[in-house]
Write an enzyme that holds these catalytic residues in place. Structure first.
Site, mmCIF file in Angstrom:
data_model
loop_
_atom_site.group_PDB
_atom_site.id
_atom_site.type_symbol
_atom_site.label_atom_id
_atom_site.label_comp_id
_atom_site.label_asym_id
_atom_site.label_seq_id
_atom_site.Cartn_x
_atom_site.Cartn_y
_atom_site.Cartn_z
ATOM 1 N N THR A 115 -35.068 -15.146 17.042
ATOM 2 C CA THR A 115 -35.489 -15.486 15.692
ATOM 3 C C THR A 115 -36.324 -14.336 15.151
ATOM 4 O O THR A 115 -37.059 -13.693 15.903
ATOM 5 C CB THR A 115 -36.292 -16.801 15.689
ATOM 6 O OG1 THR A 115 -36.713 -17.074 14.364
ATOM 7 C CG2 THR A 115 -37.509 -16.734 16.596
ATOM 8 N N GLU A 142 -37.048 -22.280 17.547
ATOM 9 C CA GLU A 142 -37.915 -22.642 18.670
ATOM 10 C C GLU A 142 -37.805 -24.127 19.025
ATOM 11 O O GLU A 142 -38.381 -24.578 20.015
ATOM 12 C CB GLU A 142 -39.377 -22.301 18.327
ATOM 13 C CG GLU A 142 -39.668 -20.808 18.254
ATOM 14 C CD GLU A 142 -39.437 -20.204 16.864
ATOM 15 O OE1 GLU A 142 -38.684 -20.791 16.075
ATOM 16 O OE2 GLU A 142 -40.020 -19.136 16.594
ATOM 17 N N LYS A 200 -36.998 -17.333 3.290
ATOM 18 C CA LYS A 200 -35.783 -17.916 3.835
ATOM 19 C C LYS A 200 -34.680 -17.801 2.804
ATOM 20 O O LYS A 200 -34.622 -18.561 1.849
ATOM 21 C CB LYS A 200 -36.025 -19.368 4.200
ATOM 22 C CG LYS A 200 -35.107 -19.803 5.297
ATOM 23 C CD LYS A 200 -35.693 -20.939 6.069
ATOM 24 C CE LYS A 200 -35.016 -21.103 7.408
ATOM 25 N NZ LYS A 200 -35.515 -22.293 8.087
ATOM 26 N N TRP A 253 -33.851 -15.863 7.937
ATOM 27 C CA TRP A 253 -35.235 -15.430 7.767
ATOM 28 C C TRP A 253 -35.285 -13.966 7.353
ATOM 29 O O TRP A 253 -34.552 -13.130 7.862
ATOM 30 C CB TRP A 253 -36.002 -15.522 9.097
ATOM 31 C CG TRP A 253 -36.218 -16.892 9.630
ATOM 32 C CD1 TRP A 253 -35.666 -17.423 10.757
ATOM 33 C CD2 TRP A 253 -37.076 -17.897 9.105
ATOM 34 N NE1 TRP A 253 -36.129 -18.697 10.957
ATOM 35 C CE2 TRP A 253 -36.995 -19.019 9.951
ATOM 36 C CE3 TRP A 253 -37.911 -17.955 7.980
ATOM 37 C CZ2 TRP A 253 -37.706 -20.190 9.732
ATOM 38 C CZ3 TRP A 253 -38.627 -19.129 7.757
ATOM 39 C CH2 TRP A 253 -38.515 -20.225 8.623
#
Lengths: 548, 548
Positions: free
Chosen positions: A189, A334, A445, A450
């Site tokens: 990420t 996550e 976003k 992201w």
């Protein structure tokens, strides 16, 4: 050791048990894929499981041993699905890489993960050839196609043809049984600072997530469903659908790289898809196509929309004009990724329509397996009254404990338990409905991806004419959010919008470059010198981006 | 130790996490009970969890330590629900006892389990007083009522009032965190031979079963449901509903001892119940009441029927006349209990109605977590072709490994894996649909309760005029099956139906006594001398029982 142990069978929760269950108990059920090559491929869970076993044999033959990472650069399709199971099921780690990242990021991620094998779709052959010098850990390249589509010549050493690898094996392979806490898959990420970080999922966390994701108040997956994951398999395991679908014996439909409204609608209709999931941006494309072409949805009953807040107008259009229930969801890489979904309870049945809509627009309630908390600036828990707003913390069976490698442990303590700080700011009401109200971390976003504001700021700050730079999210009708750069010029320096934006070229993926630049005299700061982004966001809330 | 461990939070699957989740995330949701005392009690999951914590404190104060068994003789109600969580959550074992058993069996079971505390509803006070001398392990008796309903005098030493125990505690108690393989609960099943045997569930198995049971193709539990478990909480944890309902935040409605059609229908309507579950016998009562009183169901959408095969006519009546979907299920005490449920898949949507009905009348497909096999007389696996019929074996995350105490390990090996033999004979088709075709063990299933034919045969054989006796199941319109005794008299001996049946009085619970006796010259045997029950069942398939 338990004081008094129960006397039940000990069966580890393994990813291989999902595909094995589907092959045994829903063996005739189909998996349909639109291939990168353009045509439609169809086979059954029974066929798929045999090929997953052959792939496990082939990966072992390439020299992979337990714990080795197998990288993928691939769209949603049956071969990618086979790698999910063939790699994880044989105790390797399936590492999905987002091909939309800047090439340097892709190479950095593959190297940080120490990928030993890299599997990729035909579309990414030029990319992988270009990246070759930056991929020192990769020993084998596997092109996910058949012999007839293999390139005549390539710069890649050890390039194998996926179908040749499968064909060379006999499938006489029993899925190994091992510790359910073994790593199964890896997904990076983009963080707020520095390099991307990896979430290393386990077999146990993935199977528990699959149970949670299939529950009626989550994605509600059943054997009567035909599921088309629009969300890419390189985005947090396509939100777990490649695991939940075999768990319940649902038919799967993979769209390949064809994610435009027309292609998706065709596939929805041809395969009589009942359920889909994706980010708001994709649904905009579908809705526009339906409107322009005057079409309807004949089978699609519901969709989970997440990755970014679903605009209320999109919900209304899908529900009122096309009869598709919209389920709002919130999650993170996550979190494997599902955290909350917004579905009404029995007690909401008699509320006025407006109040029901208001609840459905929230991010919703935690699935069993996930717990939430909100804390104030002092780190203490805030009340669940729908008003108090604080940093959102989560803990649960499918939440990371720390990042892959040396990227650190992000957890915080609250009331003697360890929690993961999400970077979101939220309220929670007495009935458990969570609503994101702000973001404490600096990310934008855009279309479900992201973009790190800090990375963009660092580039701007490197320009000789820039004194200070801040990047904030600006609302965008298509991409939900786009980056807006706010710059204070050095005294006497000259710099305009065009030159500032041109400075980003080649330093970052094109879609990550800010959409606009605003020059100001001063950026507000806290007493300790941190930029007050919140104030900037309020100040420029009404700003209209050039192409919006 | 895993070759490469995943990096996810380690959260044990504990039963306390279910009630904690409900209290936090569905805190306002109600639990409604018709009390043994006759009135209606209502409170929320938030209230319930606090009382569960107080109960955990109270049980510790009575001297219970981890692993101790807490017995219950109780109907479905909120206090019984609190014992499920207060006992299991504090590392004690919640041992539900079937109060419909013969008193001697109840005492035998409580003593075999070495219950330290026995909690019981007001209805069972005379029973427990009568059993006192046969309950040497019980140190504390707890009457599940308030002070005003306590008896003025009792033979029971150490009799506590449940509400007094709760009121004495402050609830300052944190649910302990321990090994998820710890025993959580215990339930006995009447076997074919000898004494009943206990299934000792673990926290892990119970939580995984709760996930599986709540899936859309199983009981499909959601927060929009109002769930009334008709199946008693002493019957394999009411099929897991007291765990699955808090998992998803569904409203719970408990009917207490009032299981007649009228009482149930009143509660369905008053509380707007959407989902229920129970054995066929109970539904007969509900249907009869609806027909006689000319009533409808205004909220009930679906019901799971299991414990015995659901007669096709019952399905048709419930679906066509009352709009209630019937989901056929199969399970066992040894399976926690859910194994399979019959729901259609996407590929069955276009089948003719008759074929769909045929599939729905089967016992259905395995939930993920359960695997099935059928084996022939040689112990080898049979094909899944919908024709080959063999002994049904199961394995899975919520299947017992062995029976409680010294009652042995029943498992069998097949292809290197250990399986539990169910005692049922079944076919499985290519798409995983299982159908029970016969029973290999000697039991009669009457109104959802097991009756051991061997126990009944042994009693008959003790009569001086009996040469040989066989007990077989005979179809019964209300009870599904009732025991039919087949007797060969000793040469010259005199014995008639009335005297034979009178011989059972006082030796076994009244409802277990055979309904009829048939005298024959000979009982067929195998070459090795075993009685050919199958042949007897065929021979007397058309027999009509006296009250049927």
């Amino acid at each position: 050791m338990a004081a008094m142990p129960g006397q039940m069978m000990q069966m580890p929760l393994l990813i291989s048990s999902l595909i094995r269950h589907a092959a045994r108990h829903s063996g005739d059920t189909e998996i349909v894929s639109r291939r990168v090559e353009g045509d439609i491929h169809r086979y059954t869970y029974r066929d798929a499981e045999l090929r997953c076993r052959k792939l496990a044999q082939a990966l072992a033959r390439l020299g992979c041993t337990p714990g080795d990472r197998v990288g993928t650069l691939a769209w949603n399709g049956y071969r990618h699905f086979e790698i999910y199971y063939g790699a994880s099921g044989s105790q390797l780690v399936c590492h999905t890489i987002n091909p939309r990242l800047f090439p340097e990021q892709i190479a950095w991620i593959a190297t940080d993960a120490a990928d030993r094998v890299l599997c990729f779709d035909l579309s990414f052959l030029p990319l992988v050839e270009q990246l070759l010098p930056a991929l020192p850990t990769v020993r084998h390249f596997v092109l996910m196609t058949d012999r007839s589509h293999m390139p005549a010549a390539t710069a890649l050493p050890n390039l194998s043809c996926y179908e040749d690898l499968i064909d060379a094996e006999d499938g006489r392979y029993s899925w190994p049984v091992f510790d359910e806490n073994t790593a199964s898959s890896l997904c990076y990420t983009s963080g707020t600072t520095g390099h991307p970080k990896g979430a290393l999922y386990s077999h146990r966390s993935s199977v528990l997530h699959a149970y949670g994701a299939a529950l009626p108040d989550a994605m509600g997956c059943s054997a009567s469903d035909v599921i088309l994951p629009v969300v890419p398999m390189f985005h947090v395991n396509a939100w777990g659908l490649p695991y939940s679908a075999p768990m319940v014996g649902a038919k799967l439909v993979f769209p390949g790289p064809f994610l435009d409204g027309k292609s998706l609608h065709e596939l929805f209709e041809q395969e009589q898809v009942t359920f889909s999931a994706g980010v708001p941006t994709v649904w905009l494309g579908v809705i526009n196509h339906l409107k322009c072409a005057g079409l309807k949805m004949s089978s699609l009953k519901r969709t989970v929309i997440g990755g970014a807040a679903c605009p209320p107008a999109m919900r209304q259009t899908l529900e009122n004009d096309y009869g598709v229930e919209v389920i709002h969801a919130w999650g993170m890489t996550e979190l494997s990724p599902l955290g909350t979904l917004s579905k009404l309870g029995a007690s909401h049945r008699h509320l006025p329509a407006e109040q029901r809509q208001h609840l459905l627009e929230k991010q919703g309630r935690a699935i069993f397996g996930i717990d939430l908390a909100i804390v104030g600036d002092d780190g203490q828990a805030l009340p669940w009254d729908g008003k108090a707003s604080g940093d959102l913390l989560v803990r649960g069976s499918w939440v990371i404990d720390r990042y892959f490698g040396d990227a650190g442990c992000p957890l915080r303590e609250l009331d003697g338990e360890m929690w993961f700080p999400t970077g979101d700011v939220a309220t929670i009401d007495t009935d458990g409905f969570m609503q994101i109200t702000d973001r404490s971390k600096d990310v934008i976003k855009s279309g479900g991806e992201w973009i790190s504001s800090i990375e963009l700021e660092n580039i701007a700050m490197a320009h000789p004419a820039v004194l200070e730079a801040a990047v904030i999210a600006c609302r965008h009708p298509k991409w939900d959010e786009r980056p807006l750069l706010v710059v204070v010029r050095k005294p006497g320096a000259e710099l305009d919008r065009e030159r500032m934006l041109a400075f980003y070229a080649g330093k970052i993926a094109k879609w990550q470059i800010p959409d606009d630049v605003i020059f100001v005299d001063e950026i507000p700061h806290t007493a300790t010198g941190k930029m007050l982004k919140m104030k900037l966001r309020q100040q420029f809330a009404g700003h209209t981006l050039p192409d919006a």
